[in-house]
Scaffold this motif. Structure first.
Motif, short mmCIF file in Angstrom:
data_model
loop_
_atom_site.label_atom_id
_atom_site.label_comp_id
_atom_site.label_asym_id
_atom_site.label_seq_id
_atom_site.Cartn_x
_atom_site.Cartn_y
_atom_site.Cartn_z
N ASP A 174 45.79 14.48 29.91
CA ASP A 174 45.34 15.71 29.26
C ASP A 174 46.50 16.61 28.84
O ASP A 174 46.32 17.52 28.03
N VAL A 175 47.68 16.38 29.42
CA VAL A 175 48.83 17.25 29.14
C VAL A 175 49.58 16.70 27.92
O VAL A 175 50.02 15.55 27.93
N PRO A 176 49.73 17.52 26.87
CA PRO A 176 50.43 17.04 25.69
C PRO A 176 51.94 16.92 25.96
O PRO A 176 52.48 17.59 26.84
N THR A 177 52.59 16.07 25.18
CA THR A 177 54.04 15.96 25.26
C THR A 177 54.64 17.30 24.87
O THR A 177 54.21 17.93 23.92
N GLY A 178 55.62 17.74 25.63
CA GLY A 178 56.26 19.02 25.36
C GLY A 178 56.37 19.83 26.63
O GLY A 178 56.31 19.30 27.74
N THR A 179 56.50 21.13 26.48
CA THR A 179 56.70 22.02 27.61
C THR A 179 55.51 22.96 27.75
O THR A 179 55.10 23.60 26.77
N ILE A 180 54.96 23.02 28.96
CA ILE A 180 53.89 23.99 29.23
C ILE A 180 54.39 24.94 30.31
O ILE A 180 55.25 24.60 31.12
N VAL A 181 53.86 26.14 30.27
CA VAL A 181 54.17 27.14 31.28
C VAL A 181 52.87 27.42 32.02
O VAL A 181 51.86 27.78 31.41
#
Length: 132
Positions: free
Chosen positions: A57-64
């Motif tokens: 569910d988490v897309p590639t990239g950076t999440i905060v």
């Protein structure tokens, strides 16, 4: 999976939130909304203060990710973590040395490092090579 704890016998209210408008975040508002829906559903279904996001569910990239906790007095605190998901299997590399390291001029210096294949992909059959 992130775990929150420390109610000391009293009720704490928790709110998990994926921030899309943080300067470190690379996800869109719509992606953050979907992640917020997923994380709050996992938290509501849990009998402990744990929220889980499925890797798919988490897309590639950076999440905060921010966790807010409020106590029975109405006081609250936040903690924020930045999580980066790579599109490829990335090994974990650690330099086994203090930072900073003090040495005397003319003394030999030995620095060692540890590298591990990624837990999620196992390296895809590719060898792990190190270079200094």
């Amino acid at each position: 999976t992130l775990l929150s704890q420390g109610a000391a016998g009293r009720t704490l209210t928790f709110e998990w939130q994926v921030l899309w408008n943080d300067t470190a975040s690379t996800i869109s508002e719509a992606q953050a909304a979907a992640l917020n829906s997923s994380i709050n559903a996992s938290y509501a279904a849990s009998d402990v203060q744990t929220a889980t996001l499925a890797a798919a569910d988490v897309p590639t990239g950076t999440i905060v990710l921010r966790l807010s906790a409020s106590n029975w007095l109405g006081l609250s605190a936040n903690v924020t973590r930045t999580i980066t998901k790579s599109a490829s299997d990335v090994p974990t590399v650690t330099i086994d040395s203090p930072n900073p390291r003090a040495v005397t001029v003319g003394s030999p210096v030995a620095i060692s490092a540890t590298a591990n294949l990624p837990a999620c992909g196992g390296g895809g059959g590719r060898p792990l090579t190190l270079a200094w």
